[in-house]
Scaffold this active site. Structure first.
Site, short mmCIF file in Angstrom:
data_model
loop_
_atom_site.label_atom_id
_atom_site.label_comp_id
_atom_site.label_asym_id
_atom_site.label_seq_id
_atom_site.Cartn_x
_atom_site.Cartn_y
_atom_site.Cartn_z
N THR A 173 49.63 65.02 30.43
CA THR A 173 51.23 65.36 29.48
C THR A 173 51.16 66.89 29.15
O THR A 173 49.81 67.74 29.75
CB THR A 173 50.82 63.83 28.48
OG1 THR A 173 50.11 64.86 27.29
CG2 THR A 173 51.04 63.19 28.52
N CYS A 174 52.07 67.17 28.73
CA CYS A 174 51.56 68.65 28.40
C CYS A 174 50.43 69.22 27.52
O CYS A 174 50.51 70.26 27.34
CB CYS A 174 53.29 68.99 27.60
SG CYS A 174 54.10 67.92 26.28
N ARG B 135 47.95 66.95 27.58
CA ARG B 135 46.41 66.92 27.49
C ARG B 135 46.54 65.95 29.12
O ARG B 135 47.35 65.48 29.42
CB ARG B 135 46.76 65.54 26.35
CG ARG B 135 47.07 63.73 26.22
CD ARG B 135 47.00 63.03 25.33
NE ARG B 135 46.79 63.43 24.03
CZ ARG B 135 45.71 63.84 23.36
NH1 ARG B 135 45.48 63.70 23.83
NH2 ARG B 135 46.75 63.72 22.89
N SER C 221 47.57 63.90 18.59
CA SER C 221 49.11 65.23 18.73
C SER C 221 49.28 66.49 18.03
O SER C 221 48.85 66.01 16.83
CB SER C 221 50.34 63.73 19.02
OG SER C 221 50.36 63.09 19.64
N GLU D 145 54.18 62.11 16.57
CA GLU D 145 55.75 61.93 17.75
C GLU D 145 55.44 61.49 18.25
O GLU D 145 54.32 60.56 18.75
CB GLU D 145 55.05 63.29 18.32
CG GLU D 145 53.83 63.92 18.77
CD GLU D 145 53.86 63.49 20.56
OE1 GLU D 145 55.43 62.56 20.96
OE2 GLU D 145 53.06 63.19 21.34
N ALA E 24 66.63 69.39 32.36
CA ALA E 24 68.08 67.94 32.02
C ALA E 24 67.26 66.66 31.93
O ALA E 24 67.74 65.87 31.28
CB ALA E 24 69.41 68.13 32.97
#
Length: 529
Positions: free
Chosen positions: A126-127, A129, A186, A191, A269
């Site tokens: 993910t952004c 980890r 997180s 989150e 988007a």
């Protein structure tokens, strides 16, 4: 016979006592506590959370203490290993090099499972980890092989990678994933996006042969844990996500703290952009520009927020849109930098209400905005690591909910461990039945040989069925004692005690890998030559 039975019962009681003691010691192990470091500390140096340091140090000591020892003989079952880096211990410049897009997860799993000592694998990227979970035939060799893969896949030398890695084993590894899914690890505590990402790992794994029984069970338990934390505690109340933190940071940095005094542009988007729009709209932002590769997706996003006025452009208008806006959010899936300092150096500064400074908030990993933008006098770029400033203000308010969540996660941890421990009896069941069958077949052959050739086929069959019936009736009790569904931890403890007693009595325990495991390692090693 009674004395043998009494002795067996004493041994079983002793084994249950020893197992209970081991379980008690295991429960006293510290939970993995991944805490977001302060902004100042992050700028000074990158540090691992204290419990990650302890767990990783313990794992390293195991590696060093067993040099020259047959490590296979020390490992009675496969290890679950978690190794990776997070926003807590690695800068975004390093994380983006190791990031693996979701479409590449099956390929990564296949590559990891091609190593001799890795049975199963999963990738959570993910952004914030990039974590690898594997089931290793050998903990020590498995760690080495994962590190080798990470270095090769990212192009980062191991000596540069290792200072930022955390390494967790078995209980620490599973505890870490449960906390990740629950939102306790997180950057923005509680989150919800990370739970969706853990779900996606489980979903993608269903079509990957290397995502095996143990990791399937672990990620399934993690999803359950994440849902319980959010439904049974207040940890997710309010705006908690990377996007919400980005919206708060941007508002904080605007001189007037009013979105309507700035011209807002969002690049992308997708889900992150949708959350950005949601949170900025809740803060009073009434007009935004969306820039995307395709028009339909941007239009679909705009339709979800009829109260907001949207201007929609395609990516070909990127520089034109950047020049005409003051606050630019980058949340696209591009794997390349979209804006460099040279692209905006000659653009006129932003207007007076925003302090003549063009602000970029880049929450993409890999990043979309080059860091050299910060060298310009009238521009500044913030990335996901800068969100810690906002997050620290929300920590105390969520501390009580986090404590409640830890109790729920402890229950889920025990449930997973009980299920996994119940799997240990499967090889013993097979070994016991195999040994009994070997003895039965051997004794039957001797008996038929002694009886000579005068027996008819029907008589031979009757004798064979007799031998099978005796064996099955004798095995019924031990087999029943070894079967457990894993739902009751206390029942699992008793079952494991029975298993160890039977292994000793029937000589079933192995000092090394099983023949099947040895064959697998040999086959994989041969295939890599």
């Amino acid at each position: 016979m009674q004395s043998v039975l009494a002795l067996t019962q004493q041994q079983a009681a002793l084994r249950r006592s020893q197992t209970a003691a081991r379980t008690s010691r295991r429960r006293q192990c510290a939970w993995v506590q991944c805490r977001a470091v302060s902004t100042a500390a992050a700028e000074a140096s990158v540090k691992l959370p204290a419990t990650h340091l302890q767990a990783s140090a313990a794992a390293l000591q195991q590696l060093q203490a067993t040099k020259g020892v047959n490590r296979y003989a020390m490992e009675k079952k496969s290890s679950i290993i978690a190794i990776g880096l997070t926003i807590h211990n690695a800068p975004v410049e390093l994380r983006e090099k190791l990031a693996v897009p979701e479409a590449e997860w099956p390929r990564a799993i296949e590559e990891l499972c091609s190593y001799p000592h890795i049975e199963e694998a999963a990738v959570l990227s993910t952004c914030n980890r990039m974590e690898i979970y594997v089931v290793g035939l050998s903990f020590h060799r498995g760690v080495r092989e994962v590190e080798e893969w990470m270095s090769r896949a990212s192009g980062v030398p191991l000596d540069e990678l290792r200072p930022h890695l955390f390494l967790l084993r078995d209980r620490d590894a599973t505890s870490h994933l449960l906390r990740v899914s629950g939102g306790l690890d997180s950057l923005v505590m509680g989150e919800g996006q990370i739970l969706a990402q853990v779900k996606q790992v489980h979903k993608v794994g269903q079509n990957s042969p290397g995502f095996g029984r143990h990791l399937n069970g672990l990620f399934k338990q993690a999803v359950t844990a994440g849902k319980r934390v959010r439904s049974e505690t207040s940890i997710s109340s309010g705006a908690v996500s990377v996007s919400s933190a980005a919206a708060e940071l941007a508002q904080l940095k605007l001189p007037t703290h009013d979105y309507n005094d700035a011209k807002v542009l969002i690049i992308g988007a997708g889900k992150m952009s949708k959350l950005l729009v949601k949170h900025m709209h809740s803060k009073g932002c009434k007009r935004m520009t969306i820039l995307n590769r395709s028009m339909p997706r941007a239009e679909a996003l705009a339709e979800e927020f009829p109260e907001v006025h949207f201007d929609i452009h395609l990516m070909s208008d990127l520089m034109k849109c950047v020049e005409s806006h003051d606050l630019i959010f980058a949340a696209s899936g591009s794997e390349e930098l979209l804006v460099h300092a040279a692209d905006i150096a000659n653009m006129p500064p932003a207007h007076d209400l925003v302090g003549n400074q063009r602000r970029f908030v880049d929450i993409s990993v890999p990043r979309n905005i080059a860091s050299d933008v910060n060298t310009l006098p009238n521009a500044i770029v913030y990335n996901v690591d800068d969100l810690k400033e906002v997050v620290s203000a929300n920590k105390e308010a969520r501390a009580a909910a986090a404590a409640e969540a830890e109790i729920l996660l402890a229950d889920e941890q025990l449930a997973f461990e009980a299920w996994r421990d119940s799997l240990e009896t499967v090889p013993t069941i097979k070994a016991l039945r195999g040994k009994a069958e070997s003895i039965r077949a051997g004794e039957l052959e001797k008996t038929l040989h002694k009886l000579g050739d005068g027996l008819t086929n029907k008589q031979k069959k009757v004798i064979e069925e007799l031998s099978k019936g005796i064996v099955n009736k004798l095995l019924h009790g031990p087999m029943t004692a070894l079967r457990c569904d894993g739902a009751d931890p206390s029942a699992v403890t008793e079952t494991l005690a029975n298993m160890e007693a039977l292994e000793r009595m029937f000589g079933l325990a192995e000092d090394d890998l099983s023949p099947a495991q040895v064959q697998k390692v040999a086959a994989k090693a041969g295939g890599q030559r």
